[in-house]
Design a protein around this motif. Structure first.
Motif, PDB file in Angstrom:
ATOM      1  N   ILE A 165      19.714  -2.544   7.326  1.00 33.61           N
ATOM      2  CA  ILE A 165      18.669  -3.189   6.532  1.00 33.61           C
ATOM      3  C   ILE A 165      17.298  -2.739   7.033  1.00 33.61           C
ATOM      4  O   ILE A 165      16.977  -2.895   8.211  1.00 33.61           O
ATOM      5  N   GLN A 166      16.497  -2.156   6.148  1.00 35.44           N
ATOM      6  CA  GLN A 166      15.104  -1.830   6.461  1.00 35.44           C
ATOM      7  C   GLN A 166      14.230  -2.922   5.871  1.00 35.44           C
ATOM      8  O   GLN A 166      14.429  -3.336   4.727  1.00 35.44           O
ATOM      9  N   THR A 167      13.277  -3.415   6.655  1.00 38.00           N
ATOM     10  CA  THR A 167      12.464  -4.538   6.191  1.00 38.00           C
ATOM     11  C   THR A 167      10.986  -4.320   6.482  1.00 38.00           C
ATOM     12  O   THR A 167      10.614  -3.633   7.443  1.00 38.00           O
ATOM     13  N   SER A 168      10.154  -4.923   5.634  1.00 38.18           N
ATOM     14  CA  SER A 168       8.704  -4.894   5.859  1.00 38.18           C
ATOM     15  C   SER A 168       8.232  -6.110   6.644  1.00 38.18           C
ATOM     16  O   SER A 168       7.030  -6.217   6.940  1.00 38.18           O
ATOM     17  N   ALA A 169       9.131  -7.028   6.987  1.00 33.58           N
ATOM     18  CA  ALA A 169       8.738  -8.192   7.782  1.00 33.58           C
ATOM     19  C   ALA A 169       8.253  -7.719   9.147  1.00 33.58           C
ATOM     20  O   ALA A 169       8.967  -7.008   9.850  1.00 33.58           O
ATOM     21  N   PRO A 170       7.028  -8.065   9.549  1.00 33.22           N
ATOM     22  CA  PRO A 170       6.494  -7.575  10.822  1.00 33.22           C
ATOM     23  C   PRO A 170       7.319  -8.057  12.015  1.00 33.22           C
ATOM     24  O   PRO A 170       7.602  -9.240  12.158  1.00 33.22           O
ATOM     25  N   VAL A 171       7.728  -7.108  12.846  1.00 31.96           N
ATOM     26  CA  VAL A 171       8.446  -7.409  14.087  1.00 31.96           C
ATOM     27  C   VAL A 171       7.858  -6.527  15.186  1.00 31.96           C
ATOM     28  O   VAL A 171       7.350  -5.448  14.925  1.00 31.96           O
ATOM     29  N   SER A 172       7.946  -7.011  16.421  1.00 32.85           N
ATOM     30  CA  SER A 172       7.379  -6.283  17.549  1.00 32.85           C
ATOM     31  C   SER A 172       8.346  -6.339  18.717  1.00 32.85           C
ATOM     32  O   SER A 172       9.409  -6.975  18.644  1.00 32.85           O
ATOM     33  N   SER A 173       7.979  -5.676  19.808  1.00 36.90           N
ATOM     34  CA  SER A 173       8.801  -5.687  21.011  1.00 36.90           C
ATOM     35  C   SER A 173       9.064  -7.126  21.451  1.00 36.90           C
ATOM     36  O   SER A 173       8.154  -7.950  21.501  1.00 36.90           O
ATOM     37  N   GLY A 174      10.296  -7.426  21.731  1.00 33.31           N
ATOM     38  CA  GLY A 174      10.699  -8.790  22.064  1.00 33.31           C
ATOM     39  C   GLY A 174      11.402  -9.478  20.907  1.00 33.31           C
ATOM     40  O   GLY A 174      12.084 -10.480  21.080  1.00 33.31           O
ATOM     41  N   SER A 175      11.237  -8.905  19.697  1.00 37.08           N
ATOM     42  CA  SER A 175      11.920  -9.443  18.520  1.00 37.08           C
ATOM     43  C   SER A 175      13.344  -8.927  18.396  1.00 37.08           C
ATOM     44  O   SER A 175      14.136  -9.468  17.623  1.00 37.08           O
ATOM     45  N   SER A 176      13.666  -7.837  19.106  1.00 36.79           N
ATOM     46  CA  SER A 176      15.006  -7.262  19.023  1.00 36.79           C
ATOM     47  C   SER A 176      16.062  -8.319  19.323  1.00 36.79           C
ATOM     48  O   SER A 176      15.967  -9.040  20.314  1.00 36.79           O
ATOM     49  N   GLY A 177      17.074  -8.384  18.463  1.00 41.17           N
ATOM     50  CA  GLY A 177      18.119  -9.384  18.610  1.00 41.17           C
ATOM     51  C   GLY A 177      17.831 -10.666  17.866  1.00 41.17           C
ATOM     52  O   GLY A 177      18.681 -11.561  17.798  1.00 41.17           O
ATOM     53  N   GLY A 178      16.629 -10.789  17.298  1.00 39.73           N
ATOM     54  CA  GLY A 178      16.275 -11.982  16.537  1.00 39.73           C
ATOM     55  C   GLY A 178      16.891 -11.964  15.152  1.00 39.73           C
ATOM     56  O   GLY A 178      17.626 -11.048  14.783  1.00 39.73           O
ATOM     57  N   GLY A 179      16.594 -12.988  14.363  1.00 40.23           N
ATOM     58  CA  GLY A 179      17.226 -13.135  13.065  1.00 40.23           C
ATOM     59  C   GLY A 179      16.363 -12.672  11.909  1.00 40.23           C
ATOM     60  O   GLY A 179      15.146 -12.846  11.918  1.00 40.23           O
ATOM     61  N   LEU A 180      16.997 -12.070  10.918  1.00 44.24           N
ATOM     62  CA  LEU A 180      16.375 -11.756   9.644  1.00 44.24           C
ATOM     63  C   LEU A 180      17.079 -12.629   8.606  1.00 44.24           C
ATOM     64  O   LEU A 180      18.278 -12.470   8.355  1.00 44.24           O
ATOM     65  N   PHE A 181      16.347 -13.577   8.041  1.00 49.21           N
ATOM     66  CA  PHE A 181      16.941 -14.617   7.194  1.00 49.21           C
ATOM     67  C   PHE A 181      16.552 -14.428   5.739  1.00 49.21           C
ATOM     68  O   PHE A 181      15.444 -13.956   5.430  1.00 49.21           O
ATOM     69  N   ASP A 182      17.459 -14.814   4.830  1.00 51.80           N
ATOM     70  CA  ASP A 182      17.136 -14.764   3.410  1.00 51.80           C
ATOM     71  C   ASP A 182      16.410 -16.042   3.002  1.00 51.80           C
ATOM     72  O   ASP A 182      16.144 -16.925   3.836  1.00 51.80           O
ATOM     73  N   ALA A 183      16.088 -16.153   1.718  1.00 50.50           N
ATOM     74  CA  ALA A 183      15.299 -17.288   1.232  1.00 50.50           C
ATOM     75  C   ALA A 183      16.092 -18.591   1.198  1.00 50.50           C
ATOM     76  O   ALA A 183      15.527 -19.634   0.874  1.00 50.50           O
ATOM     77  N   GLU A 184      17.370 -18.526   1.547  1.00 49.93           N
ATOM     78  CA  GLU A 184      18.172 -19.734   1.659  1.00 49.93           C
ATOM     79  C   GLU A 184      18.364 -20.145   3.119  1.00 49.93           C
ATOM     80  O   GLU A 184      19.090 -21.089   3.415  1.00 49.93           O
ATOM     81  N   GLY A 185      17.723 -19.402   4.021  1.00 44.42           N
ATOM     82  CA  GLY A 185      17.824 -19.707   5.439  1.00 44.42           C
ATOM     83  C   GLY A 185      19.095 -19.204   6.080  1.00 44.42           C
ATOM     84  O   GLY A 185      19.446 -19.606   7.198  1.00 44.42           O
ATOM     85  N   ARG A 186      19.795 -18.286   5.407  1.00 42.82           N
ATOM     86  CA  ARG A 186      21.017 -17.717   5.951  1.00 42.82           C
ATOM     87  C   ARG A 186      20.702 -16.427   6.700  1.00 42.82           C
ATOM     88  O   ARG A 186      19.747 -15.717   6.375  1.00 42.82           O
ATOM     89  N   LEU A 187      21.510 -16.089   7.695  1.00 40.13           N
ATOM     90  CA  LEU A 187      21.291 -14.897   8.499  1.00 40.13           C
ATOM     91  C   LEU A 187      21.758 -13.672   7.728  1.00 40.13           C
ATOM     92  O   LEU A 187      22.950 -13.499   7.468  1.00 40.13           O
ATOM     93  N   ALA A 188      20.805 -12.818   7.348  1.00 41.94           N
ATOM     94  CA  ALA A 188      21.125 -11.580   6.642  1.00 41.94           C
ATOM     95  C   ALA A 188      21.330 -10.429   7.611  1.00 41.94           C
ATOM     96  O   ALA A 188      22.152  -9.543   7.381  1.00 41.94           O
ATOM     97  N   GLY A 189      20.576 -10.427   8.708  1.00 48.51           N
ATOM     98  CA  GLY A 189      20.684  -9.338   9.672  1.00 48.51           C
ATOM     99  C   GLY A 189      20.153  -9.743  11.023  1.00 48.51           C
ATOM    100  O   GLY A 189      19.502 -10.776  11.176  1.00 48.51           O
ATOM    101  N   VAL A 190      20.454  -8.920  12.016  1.00 50.94           N
ATOM    102  CA  VAL A 190      19.960  -9.124  13.382  1.00 50.94           C
ATOM    103  C   VAL A 190      19.067  -7.944  13.721  1.00 50.94           C
ATOM    104  O   VAL A 190      19.501  -6.779  13.650  1.00 50.94           O
ATOM    105  N   THR A 191      17.824  -8.226  14.053  1.00 46.32           N
ATOM    106  CA  THR A 191      16.841  -7.166  14.308  1.00 46.32           C
ATOM    107  C   THR A 191      17.315  -6.246  15.417  1.00 46.32           C
ATOM    108  O   THR A 191      17.694  -6.687  16.498  1.00 46.32           O
TER     109      THR A 191
END
Length: 330
Positions: A165-191
Motif C-alpha cells: 500500500i502506497q499512501t499520502s498520509a504523512p509518516v516519519s521516522s518512528g512511525s514504522s510499525g504503526g497502523g494505517l486505518f481505513d475510514a471505519e477504523g479498521r487496520l488496512a496496513g502496517v507502516t
C-alpha cells in the motif's frame, strides 16, 4: 508429517482473533476524531534496547490481546524490547518473524497477559486507490500522532501476492510499525517504509499478512526440522530438539569462549533469546556465531560453513540447549 511434530499452540488464538476481525459486522465511515478514538488504543510505541546505551524507537499495533504487529527493522538487533502507551509499559517476551524476510513483518508477544485492545482487520480486496486512510504512530517518538491521507497506489509484488500500500498520509521516522486505518477504523496496513524529508510518500504492508503468519510459520517448521538434521541436532519422537544437559537455556555462563571478547557472544545470545521459535544459535570452529530464525537463514549459515570448510554446530535450538550432543556438520 503428524500434527504433533509442529506443536505451536500459541498461534491458535492469534489466528482465531484475526478471522473474527475480518468477519466483523458491517461498519460505516467515521469522522477523523472518531477513527482516532476507536483505533488509537491499539497503537503503541516500541523501544528496543540495542545495547551500549542505544535505543531504537518505532510503533506497533495490537492485533490480539497479547500480540502486536510491527516492522521487523524496528526491533532488529535488540536484546530486549518494550511497548509503551502513556504510563503503561509492557515487556516483550518474544519476537515472531515472517519466514519471508522481504516482508519485514514481526509480531511481538507480550510477557504479561494484559488485555490489550486489538484492532479489526480490513480485507485487502476492499482497498481502493483514492480511499481515505489515517496513519497513527509515534513519529520521532511523539506518541499517538494522527495523520490523514489517501491510498495513492496499490503496488503489486508478484502474481498471486497481496499488494504493498502506497499512501499520502504523512509518516516519519518512528512511525514504522504503526497502523494505517481505513475510514471505519479498521487496520488496512502496517507502516513499513517512510519517505525522507517529510514528503507525503509512505508505504505499508497489507494487514492481511498478519493473518497469514501463523500458517506460514507452521509450514516453515517442516523445512526447519529437516535442516536441523544437517547440523546434527537430535530430534525426539515429538519432533522437538533433544536437550544435551549442557546448561539451562538462559544461562549465559554455559556459552563457550569464542573470540577475544566474551561479551560479544553474550550480547548475540541475548538477541537470540528474544526471538520466537523457530530459532537456532550457531557457533563455528572459526570463532563465528549468529542466529537463524528461518530455514533460508539456516541454509545460508550452513552454506557459509561449507565454503569456509569449518565446523558449524548449534548451541541452542528453539527452547533447548543442544551443545555437545549433536554431531556437528561440516
Amino acid at each position: 508429517m503428524k500434527k504433533s511434530l509442529v506443536p505451536i499452540p500459541r498461534f491458535k488464538p492469534l489466528a482465531t482473533g484475526f478471522c473474527l476481525a475480518v468477519l466483523a459486522c458491517q461498519a460505516w465511515a467515521l469522522q477523523p476524531e472518531e477513527v482516532f478514538r476507536k483505533a488509537s488504543p491499539a497503537v503503541w510505541t516500541v523501544k528496543g534496547d540495542q545495547g551500549g546505551g542505544k535505543t531504537s524507537v518505532g510503533s506497533a499495533v495490537a492485533v490480539t490481546p497479547a500480540a502486536l504487529a510491527t516492522a521487523c527493522h524496528v526491533v532488529n538487533g535488540a536484546v530486549s524490547a518494550t511497548v509503551t502507551q502513556g504510563q503503561t509499559t509492557i515487556k516483550i517476551k518474544s519476537i515472531l518473524r515472517d519466514p519471508d524476510t522481504s516482508r519485514d513483518l514481526c509480531v511481538l508477544m507480550t510477557e504479561t497477559p494484559l488485555q490489550l485492545p486489538a484492532v479489526q482487520i480490513a480485507p485487502t480486496d476492499g482497498l481502493r486507490v483514492g480511499q481515505q486512510v489515517f496513519a497513527i504512530g509515534s513519529p520521532h517518538g511523539l506518541e499517538l500522532t494522527l495523520s490523514e491521507g489517501l491510498i495513492s497506489a496499490l503496488r503489486p509484488r508478484g502474481q498471486g501476492q497481496l499488494p504493498i500500500i502506497q499512501t499520502s498520509a504523512p509518516v516519519s521516522s518512528g512511525s514504522s510499525g504503526g497502523g494505517l486505518f481505513d475510514a471505519e477504523g479498521r487496520l488496512a496496513g502496517v507502516t513499513d517504509r517512510v519517505a525522507p524529508g517529510g514528503a507525503n510518500l509512505g508505504f505499508a504492508y497489507p494487514a492481511q499478512w498478519v493473518m497469514e503468519l501463523p500458517q506460514r510459520v507452521i509450514a516453515e517448521m517442516t523445512k526447519w526440522r529437516e535442516l536441523l538434521k544437517n547440523v546434527g541436532v537430535a530430534l525426539g519422537p515429538n519432533g522437538e530438539p533433544a536437550p544435551s544437559g549442557h546448561a539451562a537455556l538462559a544461562d549465559e555462563a554455559g556459552l563457550p569462549v569464542v573470540g577475544t571478547d566474551p561479551a560479544q557472544i553474550r550480547v548475540a545470545y541475548r538477541q537470540f533469546l528474544l526471538q520466537a521459535r523457530p530459532r537456532a544459535f550457531l557457533i563455528t570452529s572459526d570463532n563465528k556465531f549468529g542466529t537463524a530464525t528461518n530455514s533460508a537463514a539456516l541454509t545460508e549459515h550452513l552454506k557459509g560453513c561449507t565454503e569456509r570448510k569449518v565446523v558449524c554446530a548449534a548451541y541452542a535450538v528453539d527452547d533447548t540447549v543442544v551443545w555437545g550432543k549433536q554431531q556437528a556438520a561440516k
